[in-house]
Design an enzyme around this catalytic site. Structure first.
Site, mmCIF file in Angstrom:
data_model
loop_
_atom_site.group_PDB
_atom_site.id
_atom_site.type_symbol
_atom_site.label_atom_id
_atom_site.label_comp_id
_atom_site.label_asym_id
_atom_site.label_seq_id
_atom_site.Cartn_x
_atom_site.Cartn_y
_atom_site.Cartn_z
ATOM 1 N N HIS A 39 0.868 -1.179 0.000
ATOM 2 C CA HIS A 39 0.000 0.000 0.000
ATOM 3 C C HIS A 39 0.910 1.235 0.000
ATOM 4 O O HIS A 39 2.028 1.198 0.534
ATOM 5 C CB HIS A 39 -0.826 -0.046 1.290
ATOM 6 C CG HIS A 39 -1.910 0.967 1.409
ATOM 7 N ND1 HIS A 39 -1.665 2.260 1.806
ATOM 8 C CD2 HIS A 39 -3.249 0.880 1.223
ATOM 9 C CE1 HIS A 39 -2.816 2.926 1.855
ATOM 10 N NE2 HIS A 39 -3.790 2.118 1.493
ATOM 11 N N ASP A 90 3.014 -4.672 7.709
ATOM 12 C CA ASP A 90 1.815 -3.859 7.618
ATOM 13 C C ASP A 90 0.629 -4.819 7.759
ATOM 14 O O ASP A 90 0.303 -5.563 6.835
ATOM 15 C CB ASP A 90 1.792 -3.145 6.258
ATOM 16 C CG ASP A 90 0.471 -2.438 5.995
ATOM 17 O OD1 ASP A 90 -0.425 -2.492 6.865
ATOM 18 O OD2 ASP A 90 0.343 -1.843 4.912
ATOM 19 N N GLN A 130 -4.606 -5.213 6.680
ATOM 20 C CA GLN A 130 -5.574 -6.221 6.220
ATOM 21 C C GLN A 130 -5.374 -7.552 6.931
ATOM 22 O O GLN A 130 -6.305 -8.355 7.042
ATOM 23 C CB GLN A 130 -5.451 -6.444 4.704
ATOM 24 C CG GLN A 130 -5.635 -5.208 3.851
ATOM 25 C CD GLN A 130 -7.070 -4.671 3.888
ATOM 26 O OE1 GLN A 130 -8.025 -5.395 4.170
ATOM 27 N NE2 GLN A 130 -7.220 -3.378 3.611
ATOM 28 N N LYS A 140 -10.393 -1.204 10.497
ATOM 29 C CA LYS A 140 -10.486 -2.321 9.549
ATOM 30 C C LYS A 140 -10.761 -3.638 10.271
ATOM 31 O O LYS A 140 -10.840 -4.689 9.658
ATOM 32 C CB LYS A 140 -9.194 -2.420 8.740
ATOM 33 C CG LYS A 140 -9.036 -1.242 7.767
ATOM 34 C CD LYS A 140 -7.847 -1.434 6.877
ATOM 35 C CE LYS A 140 -7.386 -0.163 6.216
ATOM 36 N NZ LYS A 140 -8.166 0.213 5.048
ATOM 37 N N CYS A 171 -4.793 2.544 -3.638
ATOM 38 C CA CYS A 171 -3.540 3.015 -3.002
ATOM 39 C C CYS A 171 -2.403 2.013 -3.215
ATOM 40 O O CYS A 171 -1.532 1.848 -2.350
ATOM 41 C CB CYS A 171 -3.711 3.296 -1.520
ATOM 42 S SG CYS A 171 -4.846 4.633 -1.176
HETATM 43 N N1 PMP Z 1 -1.932 -0.852 4.402
HETATM 44 C C1 PMP Z 1 -2.881 -1.561 3.820
HETATM 45 C C2 PMP Z 1 -2.548 -2.920 3.244
HETATM 46 C C3 PMP Z 1 -4.175 -1.043 3.704
HETATM 47 O O1 PMP Z 1 -5.136 -1.761 3.102
HETATM 48 C C4 PMP Z 1 -4.454 0.227 4.243
HETATM 49 C C5 PMP Z 1 -5.828 0.850 4.118
HETATM 50 N N2 PMP Z 1 -6.402 0.709 2.851
HETATM 51 C C6 PMP Z 1 -3.417 0.917 4.891
HETATM 52 C C7 PMP Z 1 -2.167 0.347 4.953
HETATM 53 C C8 PMP Z 1 -3.653 2.252 5.500
HETATM 54 O O2 PMP Z 1 -4.562 2.162 6.550
HETATM 55 P P1 PMP Z 1 -5.150 3.462 7.221
HETATM 56 O O3 PMP Z 1 -5.700 4.301 6.118
HETATM 57 O O4 PMP Z 1 -6.200 2.963 8.154
HETATM 58 O O5 PMP Z 1 -4.031 4.135 7.943
#
Ligand code: PMP
Length: 416
Positions: A133, A210, A213, A236, A374
């Site tokens: 991401h 990270d 997910q 999430k 993203c």
């Molecule tokens: N990493 C991953 C794999 C994600 O899916 C996301 C959210 N789409 C994030 C990081 C960022 O999370 P947040 O916007 O809650 O900080």
């Protein structure tokens, strides 16, 4: 092919009965019952989380760590208890290894800055993967620019699996950290974290995961995985927005510098010099989102009570069914066919722009996400503009997948 009816009969258990705990799932969108398939972006919240937040504001609310009064005491106690619950949830060794942040992005930025300031110098290397991401790419990119370090990338193959054979070749004596996602938010790939950690540690390289997910996909045991850092967001995993977690091994956190400064993170302040508070407070400047933390642990407790493995296994059945049904549609391509895959399905209908598909699905009451999610490098890998992504949760049903199938067939006819 398994018929809808048979599939319904196979529905293992009552996991999706917990659906009634989520008030929002009873609403309609454009006159149709809502089908919420955007759980990768954020999950819906069970009633117990909403009630906890309301109860806290109604009965306890006071700033933590600072007051001498009863309310502040109770608030502080609940906040620190929340930290202990998160420790147990991740099986961290100590609660001082649990830092509350505003979300996964903040947790990843914290490590990129605080670790990077101390351990990354000119000529060093940081290794990320092609499926990260943006939140696990850009902070490292900025660090590398600041320090004159090099960002290297572990690629994935056409199924969306990391090419692990490349990992030992990419690790050099200059590699300072490996930053990798647990589960790809676009491809659904579940990465073999324990294996990646084993390879990286054999070269004395720490690993940041990270878990945005991944945390909801099965039980995460940070000691068993032996990860050095694990980051996730509350929203999430059925918790509120604005709260997240960074787990870090004490041996690293102790040596890292603060990333934000202000109240609570200090021990003493004079105009000549400031000394910092102990872990975990060194990394929690300003008023913490204590109500978010309490809401988060209500969600974690709720999810654990349902049974994370049972929920994940049910989501796996939903995913399998979705793959079967969507594969019946001529001209539909699924991106991401890893052997280990979470309930995230990215696809395109031939010659139909993902935004068009997403917009029409919305009008049919079905919420999906479209675009690059993203993860622009993932989209570039396939040479496409973006995908339509349906990301599932345990409160979704087989009937909802049938509705997605029917809607896609209509969209195909409409644009065909
Ligand atoms: N990493 C991953 C794999 C994600 O899916 C996301 C959210 N789409 C994030 C990081 C960022 O999370 P947040 O916007 O809650 O900080």
């Amino acid at each position: 092919m398994v018929s809808r009816r048979n599939k319904e009969q196979q529905k293992t258990n009552s996991i999706s009965d917990y659906r009634s705990d989520f008030p929002i799932l009873t609403r309609e969108v454009y006159g149709q019952p809502l089908v919420y398939f955007d759980n990768g972006a954020t999950t819906q919240k069970p009633r117990c989380v909403l009630e906890t937040i309301q109860r806290f504001y109604n009965e306890i609310n006071a700033n933590i760590h600072r007051g001498v009064h009863k309310l502040s005491d109770e608030s502080t106690l609940e906040y620190e208890n929340a930290r202990e619950v998160v420790r147990g949830f991740l099986n961290a060794r100590k609660s001082s290894e649990i830092i509350f942040t505003s979300g996964a992005t903040a947790s990843l930025n914290l490590v990129a800055f605080s670790f990077g300031e101390v351990f990354v110098s000119q000529g060093d290397e940081v290794l990320v993967t092609e499926m990260e991401h943006h939140s696990n790419i850009v902070p490292w990119q900025l660090l590398c620019e600041r320090k004159g370090a090099k960002l290297k990338v572990l690629p994935f193959d056409e199924n969306g699996e990391l090419i692990l054979d490349e990992l030992p070749k990419l690790l050099t004596p200059k590699t300072r950290i490996v930053a990798v996602t647990h589960v790809s938010n676009t491809l659904g790939t579940v990465n073999p974290i324990a294996e990646i950690v084993r390879i990286a540690h054999s070269q004395n390289v720490p690993v940041l995961v990270d878990g945005a997910q991944g945390v909801k996909h099965g039980i995460v045991d940070v000691q068993q995985l032996d990860v050095d850092f694990y980051a996730f967001s509350g929203h999430k995993i059925y918790g509120p927005t604005g709260i997240g977690v960074l787990y870090g091994k004490e041996e690293w956190l102790d040596r890292m510098v603060p990333w934000q400064s202000g109240g609570d993170m200090i021990a003493t302040v004079t105009f000549a010099k400031t000394t910092f508070n102990e872990l975990p407070f060194k990394f929690e400047a300003g008023t913490a989102n204590y109500i978010g933390a309490v809401g988060l642990v209500t969600a974690l407790t709720y999810y654990s009570r349902i049974g994370i493995e049972a929920a994940t296994s049910y989501e796996g059945e939903l995913l399998q069914y979705a793959i079967e049904r969507l594969s019946e549609i001529d001209g539909l391509t699924i991106y991401g066919n890893a052997r280990e895959k979470a309930a995230i399905i990215s696809f395109l209908l031939k010659d139909i722009h993902p935004y068009d598909t997403g917009m029409v699905l919305d009008k049919m009451g079905i919420a999906v996400r479209t675009g690059n999610h993203c993860t622009q490098p993932v989209i570039d890998h396939f040479g496409i503009d973006g995908t339509v992504r349906a990301s599932l949760a345990f409160y979704n049903t087989f009937e909802e997948i049938d509705r997605l199938y029917d809607a896609l067939v209509k969209i195909k006819a409409m644009f065909g």
